[in-house]
Design an enzyme around this catalytic site. Structure first.
Site, PDB file in Angstrom:
ATOM      1  N   SER A 148      72.763  54.357  24.600  1.00  0.00           N
ATOM      2  CA  SER A 148      71.575  54.639  23.794  1.00  0.00           C
ATOM      3  C   SER A 148      71.613  53.843  22.483  1.00  0.00           C
ATOM      4  CB  SER A 148      71.461  56.147  23.549  1.00  0.00           C
ATOM      5  OG  SER A 148      70.166  56.500  23.141  1.00  0.00           O
ATOM      6  N   ASP A 278      65.314  58.292  33.588  1.00  0.00           N
ATOM      7  CA  ASP A 278      65.442  58.341  32.117  1.00  0.00           C
ATOM      8  C   ASP A 278      64.061  58.569  31.496  1.00  0.00           C
ATOM      9  OD1 ASP A 278      65.941  57.967  29.410  1.00  0.00           O
ATOM     10  OD2 ASP A 278      67.325  56.300  29.743  1.00  0.00           O
ATOM     11  N   HIS A 306      68.667  60.243  30.967  1.00  0.00           N
ATOM     12  CA  HIS A 306      69.197  59.448  29.861  1.00  0.00           C
ATOM     13  C   HIS A 306      70.667  59.765  29.573  1.00  0.00           C
ATOM     14  CE1 HIS A 306      68.940  56.944  26.293  1.00  0.00           C
ATOM     15  NE2 HIS A 306      69.402  57.927  25.554  1.00  0.00           N
TER      16      HIS A 306
END
Length: 337
Positions: A148, A278, A306
């Site tokens: 991320s 995601d 995610h």
């Protein structure tokens, strides 16, 4: 039953009751303390040790296991509002003789937080480079992993400090434009239109908002008790003001597409892992990276969101190990040729 035997049973029962009552009280009254104890225990069980490193007046907090050896060390960069312990689910499936380092990102957990610090993606990459030099991790090229926000930083790091790394793993990285808006991006647009940008979905302040964030980040539906949700919120609330400032920094024009702007400079063999479902960062980002990085290996995980590290830890660990083994094999073949 004589009196001595009765006393023995009472004492034994009391001895067992104390830790049980303490656990129940912690679960009901202080769930945040229980969460901290949980991470402390898990670190110890996996052999991870916590240390600090200083660069001038700046302090980095990190955990590590193993020592540098013939295989590359692995440095792991966590995502927005997380901490070094988020990697424990992956560490569980990695060999104990691998040298692993998990660092708290700038401003997170035990690493220095300063209003004067540069929290842009480029600024964070510079800080991580300072950390790497502090612990002399770059004596030999290491494998860099980021997820991320940490994936955005890892990609920029690989572009700006190519001599430090031998290979790169990006897990659902931020910093890329997308042709398809994710659920999270749509939510942000709605909040912006209604002038309620202070209600960022990734910064919960109630158990209900925490539950919504978990649903947003995970395809797998975890059943989390209300007390644990409260504990997770209690741990985060003191840091929410910083998280808001950081979030606005990394979505600013200076940082929003940092990985995209730097991906053509990435020369190290790169692995991209992305959850197909995601809802935070659209999976189409994987093809963007694949088209720009020459030696790019893409793995799309079905039925995964995610939070790849939490949802599919064993699979992620295996993919990283297989990727490193493949690179080692290629390197050996080149030497023999």
């Amino acid at each position: 039953m004589d009196l001595d035997m009765l006393n023995m049973f009472v004492i034994a029962g009391g001895t067992l009751a104390i830790p049980i009552l303490a656990f129940v009280a912690s679960f009901l009254l202080w769930p945040s303390a229980l969460i901290r104890i949980y991470y402390w225990y898990w670190r110890r069980a996996l052999g991870m040790q916590v240390r600090y490193a200083n660069y001038d007046d700046y302090q980095f907090c990190y955990s590590y296991r193993g020592r540098p050896g013939h295989r590359p060390s692995i440095l792991m960069l966590h995502g927005f509002s997380a901490h070094k312990d988020m990697w424990l689910s992956i560490v569980k499936f990695l060999p104990k003789n691998l040298h692993l380092v998990c660092v708290d990102m700038p401003g997170h957990e035990g690493t220095t937080r300063s209003d004067l610090d540069d929290y842009s993606i480029s600024g964070q990459a510079k800080r991580i480079h300072q950390f790497v030099e502090c612990i002399k991790l770059n004596r030999r090229p290491f494998h860099l992993v980021g997820t991320s926000m940490g994936g955005n930083v890892a990609g920029v790091y690989a572009a700006q400090y190519p001599e430090d790394i031998c290979s790169l793993t990006l897990i659902c990285p931020a910093g890329l434009p997308s042709t398809t808006d994710s659920k999270f991006i749509k939510q942000l647009r709605e909040l912006q239109d209604s002038k309620r940008i202070d209600r960022i979905p990734l910064i919960p302040s109630t158990p209900e908002e925490m539950a919504d964030m978990l649903k947003l980040c995970s395809y797998v539906r975890f059943k989390v008790p209300q007390q644990i949700l409260q504990g997770l919120v209690d741990v985060r609330i003191p840091h929410n003001e910083f998280y808001r400032k950081l979030f606005l920094e990394i979505v600013d024009e200076k940082s929003r597409h940092s990985l995209h702007e730097n991906m053509s400079k990435i020369k190290a063999p790169t692995q991209v892992i992305w959850g197909k479902q995601d809802q935070v960062l659209d999976v189409s980002g994987a093809s963007v990276l694949a088209s720009a990085i020459p030696d790019c290996h893409v793995y799309i995980l079905e039925n995964c969101g995610h939070s790849v590290v939490v949802e599919r830890p064993r699979k992620t660990a295996n993919l990283i190990l297989e990727f490193l083994a493949l690179l080692h094999s290629i390197d050996n073949n080149k030497k023999q040729a």
